[in-house]
Motif scaffolding. Structure first.
Motif, mmCIF file in Angstrom:
data_model
loop_
_atom_site.group_PDB
_atom_site.id
_atom_site.type_symbol
_atom_site.label_atom_id
_atom_site.label_comp_id
_atom_site.label_asym_id
_atom_site.label_seq_id
_atom_site.Cartn_x
_atom_site.Cartn_y
_atom_site.Cartn_z
ATOM 1 N N UNK A 14 -34.879 -1.138 -27.229
ATOM 2 C CA UNK A 14 -33.572 -1.790 -27.153
ATOM 3 C C UNK A 14 -32.441 -0.804 -26.899
ATOM 4 N N UNK A 15 -32.510 0.366 -27.564
ATOM 5 C CA UNK A 15 -31.489 1.407 -27.356
ATOM 6 C C UNK A 15 -31.550 1.920 -25.925
ATOM 7 N N UNK A 16 -32.759 2.157 -25.444
ATOM 8 C CA UNK A 16 -32.953 2.650 -24.067
ATOM 9 C C UNK A 16 -32.357 1.673 -23.052
ATOM 10 N N UNK A 17 -32.659 0.389 -23.205
ATOM 11 C CA UNK A 17 -32.162 -0.606 -22.260
ATOM 12 C C UNK A 17 -30.641 -0.704 -22.311
ATOM 13 N N UNK A 18 -30.078 -0.614 -23.518
ATOM 14 C CA UNK A 18 -28.625 -0.643 -23.651
ATOM 15 C C UNK A 18 -27.964 0.525 -22.935
ATOM 16 N N UNK A 19 -28.592 1.698 -23.016
ATOM 17 C CA UNK A 19 -28.058 2.887 -22.345
ATOM 18 C C UNK A 19 -28.078 2.717 -20.831
ATOM 19 N N UNK A 20 -29.165 2.140 -20.296
ATOM 20 C CA UNK A 20 -29.244 1.963 -18.846
ATOM 21 C C UNK A 20 -28.174 0.971 -18.371
ATOM 22 N N UNK A 41 -28.217 6.626 -32.838
ATOM 23 C CA UNK A 41 -29.025 5.408 -32.997
ATOM 24 C C UNK A 41 -30.514 5.727 -32.919
ATOM 25 N N UNK A 42 -30.878 6.593 -31.978
ATOM 26 C CA UNK A 42 -32.279 7.007 -31.876
ATOM 27 C C UNK A 42 -32.732 7.686 -33.174
ATOM 28 N N UNK A 313 -40.199 -2.524 -18.653
ATOM 29 C CA UNK A 313 -38.781 -2.172 -18.501
ATOM 30 C C UNK A 313 -38.590 -0.687 -18.201
ATOM 31 N N UNK A 314 -39.449 0.149 -18.772
ATOM 32 C CA UNK A 314 -39.343 1.587 -18.476
ATOM 33 C C UNK A 314 -39.685 1.852 -17.011
ATOM 34 N N UNK A 315 -40.727 1.188 -16.511
ATOM 35 C CA UNK A 315 -41.063 1.331 -15.086
ATOM 36 C C UNK A 315 -39.914 0.854 -14.201
#
Length: 542
Positions: A14-20, A41-42, A313-315
């Motif tokens: 969720x944090x990763x997607x928010x950053x993107x 957050x991480x 989502x990472x891909x």
């Protein structure tokens, strides 16, 4: 994958997607503050996972406790490294004096000063508590220390030179420590569990205004002095040293080797890349470091029966090779249930992965067909737009109808809509079912026209003509004349075509049952023609 680690994977996703998503919306100071908050957050997710591990460890048998203990150690090292990288790379020179942040770093990870302070203050006589002198130097802020440090330094130097504390070894030791005397600090080595604890202590009393570029020299000498040749640096030591030397790529490389999964390096590298610290570093095979590590992490997620959905989502956020990796991994997902197949299919359809959509639908159609679930098989073949397979299943439906005298999966066949145009056989199946519906609603004239069209337009397979002609019998026997003279002649021609041997056509089954059907049809057609002639008064065209 330990169950409690799923919190790490899910929440960090969720944090990763928010950053993107936020990357394009932020700029300047707000962007910098946002990146620092993302880093925190991480770390909070890592610490929450550690607490869950501690709690869970007590609930399992001793055999599993060792496994949990190992994971806690790994998470602790990850949080330690991440926090240092946050201070040196993400915050950089924007968050106040460097030493203040390093003091907080040591307090959080090494000294556990907060719990010691609570213990001292809660005692009846804090000044006489055994931990009093261990915590008293940490009760002032770095700003206060910076203002007083020069004065302390001069005072302590004078007292030491004058021999003021010569009669008190403890006070003399404190005086030397305040002067930053390395030997005096090392005498208290047992109070410092690590060389980086020694580093921060040394800087506090000898160089509290240390600059980032000076850190590497103090870090290396502190490690050499603290270890003193008695032991070799551990892998964690080398990672932290690379951070103090501002060798970002070396930090990532060492972490990739030492840590047990790709989670840490993938997310840290992505964050540093958003900080514009890795832009110039491309790998020899074309991708950059961020994308390479995200691809590795996402590939690992795809090996898990439920975490694979996070990997998608990472891909998606790997612009160069992400699509190719996703296509390859999607094809390897075991489609154990229809629900899972629909999830995978939805992912492929959203990304216009047409080849994978067809492949999934074909696999599920074959599975359904093997289990004799014709409706499901037909539905999947239509979704795959596979005309050949739709034809095969339509034939199975018709064969099933001939054997049982009724259709299965009526809802599906009744609602084929434009899908029936996928193949001629599917068109026939849909129209033949429509004939039965019209007949059931006693709309006999419409049913008769449709039945005749199916034969004369060659929509129906020749092997099914006898069934269609047999279906015409009840219409021919109705009190009201249904078929016109022209239609009756067409039916007669179809019957003769069916029973006359033609080159290349399937031979007519000349057995007793079929012969009886033919005789009944000829009689019914002749009677119907006679009725039509009487009704119409003349034969058209004679």
């Amino acid at each position: 994958y330990i169950q409690t680690l799923r919190k790490l994977f899910n929440e960090s996703h969720g944090i990763f997607m928010g950053l993107q998503r936020s990357e394009e919306e932020l700029a300047g100071k707000s962007r910098k503050a946002h990146l620092v908050q993302v880093s925190k957050n991480y770390r909070s997710v890592i610490r929450a996972c550690m607490e869950d591990m501690h709690e869970a460890a007590g609930k399992f048998d001793p055999a599993l406790q060792g496994q949990y203990s190992t994971q806690v150690s790994i998470l602790s090292a990850m949080e330690l490294i991440w926090n240092l990288c946050e201070i040196l790379f993400v915050e950089a020179a924007t968050a106040g004096p460097l030493l203040l942040r390093l003091l907080d770093w040591v307090r959080l990870h090494v000294c556990d000063v907060d719990s010691m302070v609570r213990e001292v203050l809660s005692s009846e006589s804090p000044s006489k508590h055994k931990l009093f002198w261990n915590v008293i130097g940490n009760t002032q802020t770095l700003t206060e220390l910076e203002l007083k440090w020069q004065h302390w330094h001069e005072e302590c130097q004078r007292y030491l030179q004058d021999g003021t504390f010569a009669s008190s070894p403890h006070m003399e030791s404190i005086c030397k420590i305040l002067l930053g005397d390395e030997d005096a600090i090392l005498e208290k080595k047992e109070l410092m569990t690590t060389w980086y604890h020694f580093l921060v202590t040394r800087l506090l009393y000898s160089h509290p205004t240390v600059k980032p570029v000076e850190l590497r020299f103090y870090a290396q000498s502190s490690m050499d002095l603290f270890l003193g040749g008695e032991s070799s640096p551990e892998p964690l030591d080398m990672i932290l040293m690379a951070a103090f030397e501002f060798e970002i790529h070396q930090v990532i490389k060492e972490c990739s080797i030492v840590l047990s999964n790709w989670w840490f390096v993938a997310h840290l590298t992505d964050l540093l890349d958003h900080c514009k610290l890795l832009q110039s570093h491309n790998l020899y095979f074309g991708s950059n470091m961020r994308e390479f590590l995200l691809l590795e992490y996402a590939s690992g997620l795809f090996s898990h029966h439920s975490l694979w959905q996070l990997g998608v989502d990472y891909f998606d956020h790997c612009p160069e090779y992400g699509r190719v990796y996703l296509e390859l991994h999607i094809e390897r997902i075991p489609l154990s249930t229809e629900q899972k197949a629909l999830k995978v299919l939805r992912i492929c359809e959203q990304r216009q992965m047409q080849e994978q959509v067809r492949s999934i639908c074909k696999i599920m159609a074959m599975k359904a067909l093997r289990n004799n679930r014709l409706g499901s098989a037909l539905s999947w073949s239509i979704r795959a737009k596979d005309a050949a397979f739709a034809t095969l299943i339509s034939d199975r439906f018709l064969k099933d109808y001939c054997e049982r005298g009724c259709f299965s999966d009526l809802d599906l066949i009744d609602n084929l809509g434009p899908s029936m145009l996928l193949s001629d056989r599917l068109t026939f199946l849909g129209k033949y079912r429509e004939f039965h519906r019209l007949y059931g609603e006693k709309r006999f004239s419409e049913a008769a026209r449709l039945l005749l069209t199916l034969m004369t337009a060659h929509i129906a397979p020749c092997s099914f003509w006898m069934t269609l002609l047999t279906d015409a019998l009840p219409l021919l026997e109705q009190k009201e004349v249904i078929f016109s003279a022209e239609q009756t002649y067409e039916l007669m021609r179809c019957l003769e075509d069916l029973t006359s041997p033609n080159p290349g056509s399937a031979p007519f089954q000349d057995d007793d049952v079929e012969t009886t059907k033919v005789e009944m049809l000829r009689l019914a057609l002749a009677r119907n023609l006679a009725r039509v002639i009487v009704k119409e008064g003349t034969v058209e065209g004679s």
